[in-house]
Design an enzyme around this catalytic site. Structure first.
Site, PDB file in Angstrom:
ATOM      1  CB  CYS A 138      30.538  38.761  40.273  1.00  0.00           C
ATOM      2  SG  CYS A 138      31.157  37.378  39.282  1.00  0.00           S
ATOM      3  CG  HIS A 174      41.336  40.784  39.002  1.00  0.00           C
ATOM      4  ND1 HIS A 174      41.145  39.433  39.109  1.00  0.00           N
ATOM      5  CD2 HIS A 174      42.285  41.103  39.907  1.00  0.00           C
ATOM      6  CE1 HIS A 174      41.946  38.945  40.048  1.00  0.00           C
ATOM      7  NE2 HIS A 174      42.659  39.937  40.551  1.00  0.00           N
ATOM      8  CG  HIS A 201      35.632  38.476  38.063  1.00  0.00           C
ATOM      9  ND1 HIS A 201      34.274  38.303  38.137  1.00  0.00           N
ATOM     10  CD2 HIS A 201      35.821  39.519  37.216  1.00  0.00           C
ATOM     11  CE1 HIS A 201      33.669  39.197  37.387  1.00  0.00           C
ATOM     12  NE2 HIS A 201      34.596  39.949  36.810  1.00  0.00           N
ATOM     13  CB  CYS A 221      33.010  36.310  42.413  1.00  0.00           C
ATOM     14  SG  CYS A 221      34.179  37.430  41.649  1.00  0.00           S
ATOM     15  CD  GLN A 266      46.473  43.938  42.629  1.00  0.00           C
ATOM     16  OE1 GLN A 266      46.811  44.846  43.389  1.00  0.00           O
ATOM     17  NE2 GLN A 266      46.626  42.666  42.928  1.00  0.00           N
ATOM     18  CG  HIS A 315      33.273  34.475  38.067  1.00  0.00           C
ATOM     19  ND1 HIS A 315      33.860  35.212  39.081  1.00  0.00           N
ATOM     20  CD2 HIS A 315      33.597  33.170  38.314  1.00  0.00           C
ATOM     21  CE1 HIS A 315      34.498  34.382  39.909  1.00  0.00           C
ATOM     22  NE2 HIS A 315      34.354  33.152  39.467  1.00  0.00           N
ATOM     23  CG  ASN A 340      49.944  37.881  40.221  1.00  0.00           C
ATOM     24  OD1 ASN A 340      50.865  37.438  39.541  1.00  0.00           O
ATOM     25  ND2 ASN A 340      49.846  37.692  41.517  1.00  0.00           N
ATOM     26  CB  SER A 357      43.009  36.129  45.796  1.00  0.00           C
ATOM     27  OG  SER A 357      42.646  37.379  45.220  1.00  0.00           O
TER      28      SER A 357
END
Ligand code: H2U
Ligand code: ZN
Length: 346
Positions: free
Chosen positions: A55, A166, A164, A52, A168, A115, A153, A161
């Site tokens: 990570c 996250h 993990h 990943c 933006q 993760h 997203n 994609s």
């Protein structure tokens, strides 16, 4: 004469933020459903995935090594959509081939070094650290950029994609289309009524309760009256707040709590890690009077009937207007009926 019943009689509802209409046709819920409903196999993710790129300690595609972070970690997107100060196209001399320059920055922000977690599985204390990170980013980016967009997203179904946890964060020097629409709608409402559109809206939803899912002293979560997506939600402060970096310590605690409740409720709906696109909208940082702006978050989840059956925005939606089957009130009833403990912790 028959009286109007929103669950029986097709009608349209108006979205005052986007100025768009939505068709509500709940009578269609009676139609037979022939599609298959499956529960996807649970994927057990490792706490740390050596492959990943998000990570802690791992190498990203450009060779940069992530630090050994535990909570949040923000870095500049290695494949950004927006660039800082690229040359701008020449101003158009016609109405048909019009373009404009674009100046900004794109960052990726991890919610946790773990993760295998999602915001829904993090405790409110962990979510509070994420909110702190969002506030720091907004404080910093608002010095340079007019619009700061925090968005997540989530899920492969949304084209994300990497599992993990996250989000933006983009800063840019122009208002994107959705922001511009909301800016114009809120400004016009303020001029007409003398109060902010979404402050009035939250007050009325709080008093009515039909579409309210969660509410605490500072925040309210509703299925908006004009929802497009089956289980769309909107999170609103109850007092007038222009952006996330204006909230008090107590408001931050209550925000973390209500976000945790909302996300657990989403995961419990189809007992799956619920996919969605979500983000905060707050005032533009361009100076001038922004009192028409009220902070809010949109949650747009695609799922309709099960963990695998999603709503498609196609056909009439693309050529005419958006249509939904279950009413906002029916969606709210369903969401309210769910257990408050995450299904994986049962
Ligand atoms: P999603 O949230 O859509 O999954 O995007 C993750 C972002 O991570 C994506 O915009 C960036 C991609 O450009 N990324 C990096 O910045 N560095 C990498 O090494 C891989 C992915
Ligand atoms: Zn990871």
């Amino acid at each position: 004469m028959t009286v109007f019943d929103p669950t029986e009689h097709p009608h349209r509802r108006f979205n005052p933020l986007t100025q768009e209409w939505v068709i509500v046709s709940a009578q269609r819920l009676k139609r037979p459903w022939l599609g298959k409903v499956e529960t996807p196999a649970r994927v057990d993710l490792p706490k740390h995935d050596p492959k990943c790129y998000l990570c802690p300690g791992n190498e990203r595609s450009n060779g940069t090594q992530n630090p050994n972070y535990e909570d949040t970690y923000v870095f500049k997107n290695d494949f950004p959509v927006l660039l800082s100060g690229p040359p701008a196209p020449a101003e158009a001399d016609n109405d048909l081939f019009v373009s404009s320059g674009l100046d900004g920055v794109c960052r990726v922000a991890c919610f946790s070094g773990r993760h295998d977690l999602t915001l829904a599985e993090m405790d409110p204390e962990g979510i509070e650290k994420v909110i702190d990170m969002w506030i720091d980013q907004i404080n910093e980016l608002s010095q340079t950029y007019k619009w700061v967009q925090v968005f997540e997203n989530k899920g492969a179904m949304m084209g994300c994609s990497n599992p993990h946890p996250h989000c933006q964060i983009w800063g840019q020097n122009n208002l994107p289309t959705q922001a511009l629409r909301e800016d114009q709608s809120q400004r016009a409402y303020m001029e007409k009524h003398g109060s902010p559109l979404l402050v009035d809206y939250a007050n009325k939803e709080s008093a009515n309760g039909d579409r309210t899912i969660f509410e605490n002293y500072d925040w309210i979560v509703v299925v908006p009256y004009w929802a497009s997506w089956p289980y769309e939600l909107m999170l609103l402060p109850k007092r007038h707040i222009s952006h996330l970096n204006e909230i008090s310590g107590a408001e931050k605690k209550n925000l973390a709590t209500i976000m945790s409740q909302l996300l657990i409720c989403y995961d419990n709906l189809f007992e799956t890690s619920f996919p969605y696109s979500a983000g905060f909208h707050g005032m533009p940082f361009s100076g001038g009077n922004q009192s028409h702006w009220q902070l809010h978050a949109h949650f747009y989840p695609p799922l309709l009937r099960s963990a695998t059956v999603k709503k498609f925005m196609v056909g009439y939606e693309m050529l005419g207007e958006i249509q939904r089957d279950l009413t906002a009130e029916q969606a709210a009833d369903k969401l309210r009926s769910l257990p408050t403990v995450h299904y994986l912790q049962k």
